[in-house]
Design an enzyme around this catalytic site. Structure first.
Site, PDB file in Angstrom:
ATOM      1  CB  CYS A 185      -4.312 -28.798 -39.963  1.00 26.64           C
ATOM      2  SG  CYS A 185      -5.328 -27.755 -41.004  1.00 26.64           S
ATOM      3  CG  HIS A 200      -4.831 -33.006 -42.638  1.00 22.69           C
ATOM      4  ND1 HIS A 200      -5.097 -33.206 -41.301  1.00 22.69           N
ATOM      5  CD2 HIS A 200      -5.242 -31.747 -42.924  1.00 22.69           C
ATOM      6  CE1 HIS A 200      -5.657 -32.116 -40.791  1.00 22.69           C
ATOM      7  NE2 HIS A 200      -5.758 -31.213 -41.745  1.00 22.69           N
TER       8      HIS A 200
HETATM    9  N1  GLN Z   1     -10.244 -24.934 -38.709  1.00 27.76           N
HETATM   10  C1  GLN Z   1      -8.903 -24.752 -39.236  1.00 27.76           C
HETATM   11  C2  GLN Z   1      -8.906 -24.216 -40.682  1.00 27.76           C
HETATM   12  O1  GLN Z   1      -9.840 -24.435 -41.422  1.00 27.76           O
HETATM   13  C3  GLN Z   1      -8.107 -26.048 -39.214  1.00 27.76           C
HETATM   14  C4  GLN Z   1      -8.686 -27.122 -40.131  1.00 27.76           C
HETATM   15  C5  GLN Z   1      -7.960 -28.460 -40.025  1.00 27.76           C
HETATM   16  O2  GLN Z   1      -7.422 -28.838 -38.977  1.00 27.76           O
HETATM   17  N2  GLN Z   1      -7.968 -29.240 -41.143  1.00 27.76           N
HETATM   18  O3  GLN Z   1      -7.913 -23.588 -41.081  1.00 27.76           O
END
Ligand code: GLN
Length: 246
Positions: A98, A197
């Site tokens: 992510c 995740h």
């Molecule tokens: N800030 C980034 C987004 O919202 C990554 C979020 C995350 O790592 N879950 O796309």
């Protein structure tokens, strides 16, 4: 396989900043699946200001994080951009989740904030979307058997692949990279980015073993067969999420 002679060195990049949803569970999975096969694993946590000796490491991990944490890591990664590109070209394995994935591309452009520079290990770019993608994902991945990957996504960033960058997988349930082109994640050489995740690897043991094999090949320059493990529990967890929408 006389695996006692084998070792994998892991660099866990900025775990104090990028580790939402227990993404460090991915490093723990690699560690355990190696130790269960008598493969030694050394893990170094790399923090802000630390050097990174690319001659030492076979595997790099970067977890996810909110925009704020990404700002600090984006700045720090620029110091290591050239050496990490060299590590990529020497076939080191990278897994980034992510927010970490977004920083392995060219840039991440949040809403109403300065652009966060990436290190261009992957030919992708990310722009903030108008909504947050939250939910389970099932995707088809051609690199592994069975070819399904499962996980949980929570991102507003929309990632687009350029030129020869392959998707990691094709979305069957969920949104993936951008909710439009049905791609999830990205791969170039042994660099893998994903929005999954969960953590990702405990529920995808076949993909964890694929990464371990790549890391061993990078270090020992030969294909090393991995001893089969009893993955009944892991596969049960995987199956429970296949095609699960909510
Ligand atoms: N800030 C980034 C987004 O919202 C990554 C979020 C995350 O790592 N879950 O796309």
């Amino acid at each position: 396989m006389d695996s006692k002679n084998y070792t994998i060195n892991i660099a866990h990049l900025y775990p104090k900043l990028l580790n939402i949803y227990g993404d460090w569970g991915n490093v723990l999975t690699i560690k355990k699946r190696c130790e269960w096969r008598n493969i030694d694993v050394n893990i170094d946590s790399i923090g802000i200001g630390d050097s990174i000796d690319i001659k030492k490491y076979d595997f790099y991990f970067l977890g996810g994080g909110q925009d704020q944490q990404q700002i600090a890591v984006s700045k720090e990664l620029q110091k290591h951009k050239t050496s990490l590109q060299e590590a990529r070209d020497e076939n080191a394995v990278f897994l980034a989740i992510c927010g970490g994935y977004q920083l392995l591309g060219h840039y991440y452009q949040p809403h109403n904030a300065d652009r966060l520079e990436g290190i261009s290990l992957l030919d992708v770019f990310t722009v903030a979307g108008d909504k947050r993608f939250i939910g389970n994902v099932t995707a088809a991945c051609e690199f592994v058997e069975p070819n399904s990957l499962v996980g949980f996504e929570n991102h507003s960033g929309l990632t687009y692949l350029k030129n020869e960058t392959q998707p990691l997988a094709y979305v069957e349930v969920g949104n993936g990279n951008n909710g439009k082109d049905k791609t999830e994640g990205a791969r170039y050489k042994n660099v893998f980015g994903t929005y999954l995740h969960g953590s990702f690897l405990p529920k995808n043991p076949h993909f964890a073993d694929y990464l371990i094999s790549l890391a061993l090949h990078k270090r020992y320059k030969e294909k090393i067969e991995l001893v089969e493990l009893d993955d009944d529990l892991e596969n049960c967890a995987h199956q429970s999420l296949v095609n699960k929408k909510y």
